[in-house]
Design a protein around this motif. Structure first.
Motif, PDB file in Angstrom:
ATOM      1  N   GLU A  16       0.853  -1.184   0.000  1.00 19.69           N
ATOM      2  CA  GLU A  16       0.000   0.000   0.000  1.00 19.69           C
ATOM      3  C   GLU A  16       0.888   1.234   0.000  1.00 19.69           C
ATOM      4  O   GLU A  16       1.690   1.437   0.909  1.00 19.69           O
ATOM      5  CB  GLU A  16      -0.930   0.024   1.210  1.00 19.69           C
ATOM      6  CG  GLU A  16      -1.890   1.206   1.205  1.00 19.69           C
ATOM      7  CD  GLU A  16      -2.950   1.125   2.284  1.00 19.69           C
ATOM      8  OE1 GLU A  16      -3.883   1.941   2.269  1.00 19.69           O
ATOM      9  OE2 GLU A  16      -2.838   0.229   3.161  1.00 19.69           O
ATOM     10  N   GLN A  20      -1.394   3.363  -5.205  1.00 16.78           N
ATOM     11  CA  GLN A  20      -1.417   1.937  -5.536  1.00 16.78           C
ATOM     12  C   GLN A  20      -1.641   1.055  -4.315  1.00 16.78           C
ATOM     13  O   GLN A  20      -1.094   1.296  -3.249  1.00 16.78           O
ATOM     14  CB  GLN A  20      -0.112   1.512  -6.206  1.00 16.78           C
ATOM     15  CG  GLN A  20      -0.122   0.060  -6.704  1.00 16.78           C
ATOM     16  CD  GLN A  20       1.192  -0.366  -7.303  1.00 16.78           C
ATOM     17  OE1 GLN A  20       2.225  -0.314  -6.643  1.00 16.78           O
ATOM     18  NE2 GLN A  20       1.170  -0.771  -8.566  1.00 16.78           N
ATOM     19  N   LYS A  21      -2.458   0.023  -4.508  1.00 15.78           N
ATOM     20  CA  LYS A  21      -2.598  -1.073  -3.564  1.00 15.78           C
ATOM     21  C   LYS A  21      -2.444  -2.379  -4.332  1.00 15.78           C
ATOM     22  O   LYS A  21      -2.906  -2.493  -5.473  1.00 15.78           O
ATOM     23  CB  LYS A  21      -3.973  -1.052  -2.886  1.00 15.78           C
ATOM     24  CG  LYS A  21      -4.191   0.081  -1.896  1.00 15.78           C
ATOM     25  CD  LYS A  21      -5.567  -0.051  -1.251  1.00 15.78           C
ATOM     26  CE  LYS A  21      -5.805   1.033  -0.217  1.00 15.78           C
ATOM     27  NZ  LYS A  21      -7.151   0.910   0.424  1.00 15.78           N
ATOM     28  N   VAL A  22      -1.771  -3.356  -3.710  1.00 12.76           N
ATOM     29  CA  VAL A  22      -1.551  -4.651  -4.348  1.00 12.76           C
ATOM     30  C   VAL A  22      -1.952  -5.754  -3.387  1.00 12.76           C
ATOM     31  O   VAL A  22      -1.543  -5.739  -2.211  1.00 12.76           O
ATOM     32  CB  VAL A  22      -0.079  -4.834  -4.779  1.00 12.76           C
ATOM     33  CG1 VAL A  22       0.110  -6.198  -5.442  1.00 12.76           C
ATOM     34  CG2 VAL A  22       0.368  -3.713  -5.715  1.00 12.76           C
ATOM     35  N   TRP A  23      -2.728  -6.719  -3.887  1.00 14.57           N
ATOM     36  CA  TRP A  23      -3.157  -7.872  -3.103  1.00 14.57           C
ATOM     37  C   TRP A  23      -2.722  -9.160  -3.797  1.00 14.57           C
ATOM     38  O   TRP A  23      -2.410  -9.163  -4.988  1.00 14.57           O
ATOM     39  CB  TRP A  23      -4.678  -7.926  -2.978  1.00 14.57           C
ATOM     40  CG  TRP A  23      -5.363  -6.798  -2.293  1.00 14.57           C
ATOM     41  CD1 TRP A  23      -5.800  -6.750  -0.995  1.00 14.57           C
ATOM     42  CD2 TRP A  23      -5.785  -5.543  -2.870  1.00 14.57           C
ATOM     43  NE1 TRP A  23      -6.449  -5.570  -0.723  1.00 14.57           N
ATOM     44  CE2 TRP A  23      -6.452  -4.801  -1.854  1.00 14.57           C
ATOM     45  CE3 TRP A  23      -5.649  -4.981  -4.138  1.00 14.57           C
ATOM     46  CZ2 TRP A  23      -6.984  -3.540  -2.084  1.00 14.57           C
ATOM     47  CZ3 TRP A  23      -6.173  -3.715  -4.366  1.00 14.57           C
ATOM     48  CH2 TRP A  23      -6.836  -3.006  -3.346  1.00 14.57           C
ATOM     49  N   SER A  24      -2.751 -10.262  -3.069  1.00 11.45           N
ATOM     50  CA  SER A  24      -2.586 -11.585  -3.654  1.00 11.45           C
ATOM     51  C   SER A  24      -3.621 -12.511  -3.039  1.00 11.45           C
ATOM     52  O   SER A  24      -4.167 -12.233  -1.964  1.00 11.45           O
ATOM     53  CB  SER A  24      -1.172 -12.129  -3.426  1.00 11.45           C
ATOM     54  OG  SER A  24      -0.937 -12.338  -2.042  1.00 11.45           O
ATOM     55  N   ALA A  30      -2.308 -12.006  -8.525  1.00 12.80           N
ATOM     56  CA  ALA A  30      -2.109 -10.655  -8.006  1.00 12.80           C
ATOM     57  C   ALA A  30      -3.221  -9.739  -8.498  1.00 12.80           C
ATOM     58  O   ALA A  30      -3.704  -9.885  -9.621  1.00 12.80           O
ATOM     59  CB  ALA A  30      -0.752 -10.104  -8.445  1.00 12.80           C
ATOM     60  N   ARG A  31      -3.608  -8.820  -7.632  1.00 17.58           N
ATOM     61  CA  ARG A  31      -4.593  -7.795  -7.984  1.00 17.58           C
ATOM     62  C   ARG A  31      -4.066  -6.450  -7.536  1.00 17.58           C
ATOM     63  O   ARG A  31      -3.551  -6.326  -6.418  1.00 17.58           O
ATOM     64  CB  ARG A  31      -5.938  -8.076  -7.300  1.00 17.58           C
ATOM     65  CG  ARG A  31      -7.018  -7.054  -7.626  1.00 17.58           C
ATOM     66  CD  ARG A  31      -8.296  -7.308  -6.837  1.00 17.58           C
ATOM     67  NE  ARG A  31      -8.179  -6.937  -5.429  1.00 17.58           N
ATOM     68  CZ  ARG A  31      -9.155  -7.039  -4.532  1.00 17.58           C
ATOM     69  NH1 ARG A  31     -10.330  -7.541  -4.894  1.00 17.58           N
ATOM     70  NH2 ARG A  31      -8.970  -6.681  -3.273  1.00 17.58           N
ATOM     71  N   SER A  32      -4.167  -5.451  -8.401  1.00 19.31           N
ATOM     72  CA  SER A  32      -3.721  -4.107  -8.010  1.00 19.31           C
ATOM     73  C   SER A  32      -4.781  -3.076  -8.362  1.00 19.31           C
ATOM     74  O   SER A  32      -5.512  -3.219  -9.348  1.00 19.31           O
ATOM     75  CB  SER A  32      -2.390  -3.742  -8.674  1.00 19.31           C
ATOM     76  OG  SER A  32      -2.520  -3.674 -10.083  1.00 19.31           O
ATOM     77  N   ASN A  34      -4.818   0.965  -9.072  1.00 20.13           N
ATOM     78  CA  ASN A  34      -3.901   2.054  -9.379  1.00 20.13           C
ATOM     79  C   ASN A  34      -4.672   3.326  -9.709  1.00 20.13           C
ATOM     80  O   ASN A  34      -5.667   3.285 -10.444  1.00 20.13           O
ATOM     81  CB  ASN A  34      -3.020   1.673 -10.572  1.00 20.13           C
ATOM     82  CG  ASN A  34      -2.345   0.325 -10.390  1.00 20.13           C
ATOM     83  OD1 ASN A  34      -1.280   0.231  -9.812  1.00 20.13           O
ATOM     84  ND2 ASN A  34      -2.982  -0.749 -10.873  1.00 20.13           N
ATOM     85  N   SER A 102      -6.993  -6.102 -17.261  1.00 22.32           N
ATOM     86  CA  SER A 102      -7.063  -4.753 -16.709  1.00 22.32           C
ATOM     87  C   SER A 102      -8.421  -4.138 -16.993  1.00 22.32           C
ATOM     88  O   SER A 102      -8.964  -4.284 -18.098  1.00 22.32           O
ATOM     89  CB  SER A 102      -5.979  -3.856 -17.319  1.00 22.32           C
ATOM     90  OG  SER A 102      -4.692  -4.343 -17.037  1.00 22.32           O
TER      91      SER A 102
END
Length: 211
Positions: A16, A20-24, A30-32, A34, A102
């Motif tokens: 975080e 941007q935030k990024v998850w798994s 992966a999910r982001s 932006n 995307s």
């Protein structure tokens, strides 16, 4: 970033930072989310008549031999116009592909991009091999070594020669391969359209217009 909310029950936040935030998730996908606080750089307005312009523009941005366009479509999410794009990118280390989906949500002077990345795991190429096994109409060209009609551009036959999209990538095969990364990307994209929550500020913001 708080102007868009995504469900987190199946995702673990990994990064975080501003914009941007990024998850798994448990499958390693992966999910982001932006945020870009600039006027979107799109080739055309998001209307059906411009789909060929948008597809040609995104296709041209994928380095030749490294990836290919799987799909690019217009979607409407809660009366917000968006682009949904899926590409495949070759990863030489695994001799397979990463599939990235995307959702680009452009507004007049900012945009959000939600991106999913799903990587093919070993053994790679099983989907292609099994689909080809039951579809005997594909034969090889003895001069080039290529399989005739297997690789094709999803929209324009003028790009068939360099296309990485192939018959096994067709959505009709997803049910047979529920764990394949392309199937997972498509499922993530469908779930996104149903679960995304917009802040009223986004819903009231002016739509993107190409100048």
């Amino acid at each position: 970033m708080e102007s868009i909310s995504l469900p987190e029950d199946l995702w673990t936040l990994r990064i975080e930072k501003p914009g941007q935030k990024v998850w798994s998730n448990a499958q390693g996908d992966a999910r982001s989310l932006n945020f870009f606080n600039v006027v979107p750089d799109l080739a055309a307005n998001l209307i059906p008549e411009n789909l060929h312009i948008l597809r040609n523009d995104f296709r041209s941005k994928i380095p030749a031999g490294e990836g290919g366009l799987v799909s690019l479509d217009l979607v409407n999410i809660q009366n917000i116009s968006a682009l949904q794009i899926i590409i495949k990118v070759r990863i030489e280390q695994i001799r397979g592909f990463m599939y990235a989906g995307s959702c680009l949500i452009p507004r007049a002077d900012f945009s959000h991009v939600i991106r999913f990345e799903c990587i093919e795991r070993s053994p790679t190429g099983l989907r292609e091999a099994m689909v080809m096994m039951v579809n005997k109409q594909f034969t090889g060209n003895l001069e080039t070594g290529k399989i005739i009609g297997w690789n094709r551009d999803p929209y324009d036959p003028a790009f068939d020669e360099t296309a990485m999209y192939n018959f096994a990538d067709e959505e009709i095969h997803d049910a047979q391969f529920p764990d394949h990364p392309l199937t997972r990307v498509r499922q993530h994209m469908r779930t996104l359209s149903q679960s995304i929550v917009f802040d009223p500020l986004v819903l009231k913001s002016k739509p993107f217009q190409k100048k």
